[in-house]
Motif scaffolding. Structure first.
Motif, PDB file in Angstrom:
ATOM      1  N   TRP A 156     -17.249  52.034  -6.432  1.00  0.00           N
ATOM      2  CA  TRP A 156     -16.940  51.154  -5.303  1.00  0.00           C
ATOM      3  C   TRP A 156     -17.809  49.901  -5.282  1.00  0.00           C
ATOM      4  CZ3 TRP A 156     -16.663  55.497  -1.017  1.00  0.00           C
ATOM      5  CH2 TRP A 156     -15.498  56.254  -1.215  1.00  0.00           C
ATOM      6  N   ILE A 157     -18.993  49.952  -5.909  1.00  0.00           N
ATOM      7  CA  ILE A 157     -19.836  48.771  -6.083  1.00  0.00           C
ATOM      8  C   ILE A 157     -20.237  48.720  -7.551  1.00  0.00           C
ATOM      9  CG2 ILE A 157     -22.017  47.639  -5.510  1.00  0.00           C
ATOM     10  CD1 ILE A 157     -21.903  48.770  -2.755  1.00  0.00           C
ATOM     11  N   PRO A 158     -19.960  47.622  -8.251  1.00  0.00           N
ATOM     12  CA  PRO A 158     -20.298  47.549  -9.673  1.00  0.00           C
ATOM     13  C   PRO A 158     -21.796  47.762  -9.898  1.00  0.00           C
ATOM     14  CG  PRO A 158     -18.813  45.765  -9.075  1.00  0.00           C
ATOM     15  CD  PRO A 158     -19.242  46.415  -7.789  1.00  0.00           C
ATOM     16  N   GLY A 159     -22.126  48.719 -10.742  1.00  0.00           N
ATOM     17  CA  GLY A 159     -23.522  49.009 -11.027  1.00  0.00           C
ATOM     18  C   GLY A 159     -23.657  50.334 -11.742  1.00  0.00           C
ATOM     19  N   ARG A 160     -24.864  50.618 -12.200  1.00  0.00           N
ATOM     20  CA  ARG A 160     -25.156  51.886 -12.854  1.00  0.00           C
ATOM     21  C   ARG A 160     -26.487  52.412 -12.359  1.00  0.00           C
ATOM     22  NH1 ARG A 160     -23.063  55.001 -16.589  1.00  0.00           N
ATOM     23  NH2 ARG A 160     -24.428  56.458 -17.694  1.00  0.00           N
ATOM     24  N   VAL A 161     -26.612  53.718 -12.321  1.00  0.00           N
ATOM     25  CA  VAL A 161     -27.839  54.357 -11.864  1.00  0.00           C
ATOM     26  C   VAL A 161     -28.745  54.601 -13.068  1.00  0.00           C
ATOM     27  CG1 VAL A 161     -28.806  56.368 -10.709  1.00  0.00           C
ATOM     28  CG2 VAL A 161     -26.627  55.410  -9.926  1.00  0.00           C
ATOM     29  N   LYS A 162     -29.992  54.151 -12.967  1.00  0.00           N
ATOM     30  CA  LYS A 162     -30.936  54.237 -14.076  1.00  0.00           C
ATOM     31  C   LYS A 162     -32.160  55.057 -13.678  1.00  0.00           C
ATOM     32  CE  LYS A 162     -29.470  49.817 -16.020  1.00  0.00           C
ATOM     33  NZ  LYS A 162     -29.905  48.466 -16.485  1.00  0.00           N
ATOM     34  N   ALA A 163     -32.908  55.497 -14.681  1.00  0.00           N
ATOM     35  CA  ALA A 163     -34.079  56.352 -14.462  1.00  0.00           C
ATOM     36  C   ALA A 163     -35.351  55.525 -14.459  1.00  0.00           C
ATOM     37  CB  ALA A 163     -34.165  57.421 -15.549  1.00  0.00           C
ATOM     38  N   PHE A 164     -36.216  55.788 -13.484  1.00  0.00           N
ATOM     39  CA  PHE A 164     -37.545  55.169 -13.510  1.00  0.00           C
ATOM     40  C   PHE A 164     -38.282  55.531 -14.800  1.00  0.00           C
ATOM     41  CE2 PHE A 164     -37.278  55.140  -8.730  1.00  0.00           C
ATOM     42  CZ  PHE A 164     -37.413  53.757  -8.583  1.00  0.00           C
ATOM     43  N   ALA A 165     -38.047  56.734 -15.310  1.00  0.00           N
ATOM     44  CA  ALA A 165     -38.775  57.217 -16.483  1.00  0.00           C
ATOM     45  C   ALA A 165     -38.497  56.387 -17.729  1.00  0.00           C
ATOM     46  CB  ALA A 165     -38.426  58.684 -16.747  1.00  0.00           C
ATOM     47  N   GLN A 166     -37.407  55.622 -17.716  1.00  0.00           N
ATOM     48  CA  GLN A 166     -37.066  54.789 -18.866  1.00  0.00           C
ATOM     49  C   GLN A 166     -37.723  53.412 -18.807  1.00  0.00           C
ATOM     50  OE1 GLN A 166     -35.386  56.101 -21.448  1.00  0.00           O
ATOM     51  NE2 GLN A 166     -35.456  57.991 -20.235  1.00  0.00           N
ATOM     52  N   GLN A 167     -38.431  53.134 -17.721  1.00  0.00           N
ATOM     53  CA  GLN A 167     -39.059  51.828 -17.574  1.00  0.00           C
ATOM     54  C   GLN A 167     -40.430  51.793 -18.258  1.00  0.00           C
ATOM     55  OE1 GLN A 167     -37.463  49.230 -16.303  1.00  0.00           O
ATOM     56  NE2 GLN A 167     -35.718  50.608 -15.978  1.00  0.00           N
ATOM     57  N   PRO A 168     -40.859  50.604 -18.749  1.00  0.00           N
ATOM     58  CA  PRO A 168     -42.203  50.490 -19.343  1.00  0.00           C
ATOM     59  C   PRO A 168     -43.277  50.919 -18.345  1.00  0.00           C
ATOM     60  CG  PRO A 168     -40.894  48.510 -19.758  1.00  0.00           C
ATOM     61  CD  PRO A 168     -40.107  49.340 -18.791  1.00  0.00           C
ATOM     62  N   ASP A 169     -44.280  51.579 -18.820  1.00  0.00           N
ATOM     63  CA  ASP A 169     -45.413  52.030 -18.005  1.00  0.00           C
ATOM     64  C   ASP A 169     -45.035  53.097 -16.979  1.00  0.00           C
ATOM     65  OD1 ASP A 169     -47.125  50.275 -19.324  1.00  0.00           O
ATOM     66  OD2 ASP A 169     -46.699  48.648 -17.934  1.00  0.00           O
ATOM     67  N   SER A 170     -43.844  53.698 -17.128  1.00  0.00           N
ATOM     68  CA  SER A 170     -43.435  54.724 -16.154  1.00  0.00           C
ATOM     69  C   SER A 170     -44.360  55.932 -16.198  1.00  0.00           C
ATOM     70  CB  SER A 170     -41.993  55.158 -16.419  1.00  0.00           C
ATOM     71  OG  SER A 170     -41.877  55.755 -17.698  1.00  0.00           O
ATOM     72  N   HIS A 171     -45.028  56.149 -17.335  1.00  0.00           N
ATOM     73  CA  HIS A 171     -45.925  57.297 -17.456  1.00  0.00           C
ATOM     74  C   HIS A 171     -47.122  57.188 -16.512  1.00  0.00           C
ATOM     75  CE1 HIS A 171     -47.591  54.215 -20.139  1.00  0.00           C
ATOM     76  NE2 HIS A 171     -48.762  54.793 -19.968  1.00  0.00           N
ATOM     77  N   LYS A 172     -47.358  55.993 -15.985  1.00  0.00           N
ATOM     78  CA  LYS A 172     -48.477  55.788 -15.068  1.00  0.00           C
ATOM     79  C   LYS A 172     -48.112  56.132 -13.623  1.00  0.00           C
ATOM     80  CE  LYS A 172     -50.249  51.941 -17.882  1.00  0.00           C
ATOM     81  NZ  LYS A 172     -50.584  50.493 -17.875  1.00  0.00           N
ATOM     82  N   LEU A 173     -46.835  56.396 -13.388  1.00  0.00           N
ATOM     83  CA  LEU A 173     -46.357  56.617 -12.025  1.00  0.00           C
ATOM     84  C   LEU A 173     -45.987  58.083 -11.803  1.00  0.00           C
ATOM     85  CD1 LEU A 173     -43.970  53.533 -11.800  1.00  0.00           C
ATOM     86  CD2 LEU A 173     -46.228  53.734 -10.735  1.00  0.00           C
ATOM     87  N   PRO A 174     -46.352  58.646 -10.654  1.00  0.00           N
ATOM     88  CA  PRO A 174     -45.882  59.997 -10.328  1.00  0.00           C
ATOM     89  C   PRO A 174     -44.365  59.998 -10.171  1.00  0.00           C
ATOM     90  CG  PRO A 174     -47.693  59.313  -8.883  1.00  0.00           C
ATOM     91  CD  PRO A 174     -47.249  58.094  -9.613  1.00  0.00           C
ATOM     92  N   MET A 175     -43.740  61.056 -10.630  1.00  0.00           N
ATOM     93  CA  MET A 175     -42.293  61.213 -10.461  1.00  0.00           C
ATOM     94  C   MET A 175     -42.026  62.509  -9.710  1.00  0.00           C
ATOM     95  SD  MET A 175     -40.670  58.642 -11.683  1.00  0.00           S
ATOM     96  CE  MET A 175     -41.181  57.170 -12.610  1.00  0.00           C
TER      97      MET A 175
END
Length: 204
Positions: free
Chosen positions: A100-119
């Motif tokens: 209904w709204i153009p877009g895609r859901v992505k993972a924080f874990a795929q972002q650079p430096d994501s290992h520094k962030l709690p998930m």
């Protein structure tokens, strides 16, 4: 009447309780017939993307929702995974979303430096919004909402983005396209900010 779409995913009762405190008529809708009484729709959701999409398909509500949202233009608000379901699909699963709204859901874990962030991203976070949008009428410049998620909506069109938050990267946390709206955080857990947001949606 605001109809909370009850397809077996999401804490419908929490929203009913909040709307009762706000003095706004709301009901639980688990049949196509119940949806027909709605002036506004809310699509809640928690858990995994594919599970939520499967539950919605198996509920038998999808055809009625498509008619109400896409043809009759009834305002609909997707919340948390309900917002993610508005996209074409998610990196979390294999099933198509509502689109209904153009877009895609992505993972924080795929972002650079994501290992520094709690998930997951959990807790209170500042939200930066477009002040002129009716969903944020009567809001303070510094508003905070409660989040709990590991995936985020990435809108194709920047014009559909109403608000963003930051967790390693800036991400779209409120989107709007025509009569379709989505919010990633939990307004039912966000105290006065969440209450004002739901009130504004009800008054669209």
């Amino acid at each position: 009447m605001i109809a909370l779409i009850d397809y077996g995913v999401g804490n419908v009762q929490a929203f009913l309780n909040m709307f009762k405190r706000l003095g706004i008529d709301a009901c639980r809708a688990s049949t196509s017939e119940a949806l027909q009484q709605a002036s506004h729709l809310i699509l809640p959701g928690v858990g995994a993307f594919d599970h939520a999409m499967t539950q919605l398909q198996q509920s038998g509500l999808r055809p009625a929702l498509d008619t109400l949202v896409l043809e009759q233009k009834i305002p609909v608000l997707g919340i948390c995974v309900g917002m993610q379901m508005l996209a074409s699909g998610s990196d979390e699963g294999q099933l198509p979303g509502l689109g209904w709204i153009p877009g895609r859901v992505k993972a924080f874990a795929q972002q650079p430096d994501s290992h520094k962030l709690p998930m997951p991203h959990m807790g209170w976070n500042d939200v930066k919004f477009r002040a002129e949008h009716p969903l944020f009428r009567d809001f303070e410049a510094e508003s905070r909402f409660y989040f709990l998620h590991s995936y985020y909506f990435d809108a194709v069109d920047e014009a559909d983005v109403v608000a963003t938050a930051e967790y390693g990267v800036d991400f779209d946390c409120v989107v709007s396209r025509g009569n379709v709206y989505g919010i990633q955080c939990h307004p039912e857990k966000s105290h006065r900010f969440g209450a004002q947001f739901l009130k504004n949606f009800a008054e669209l």
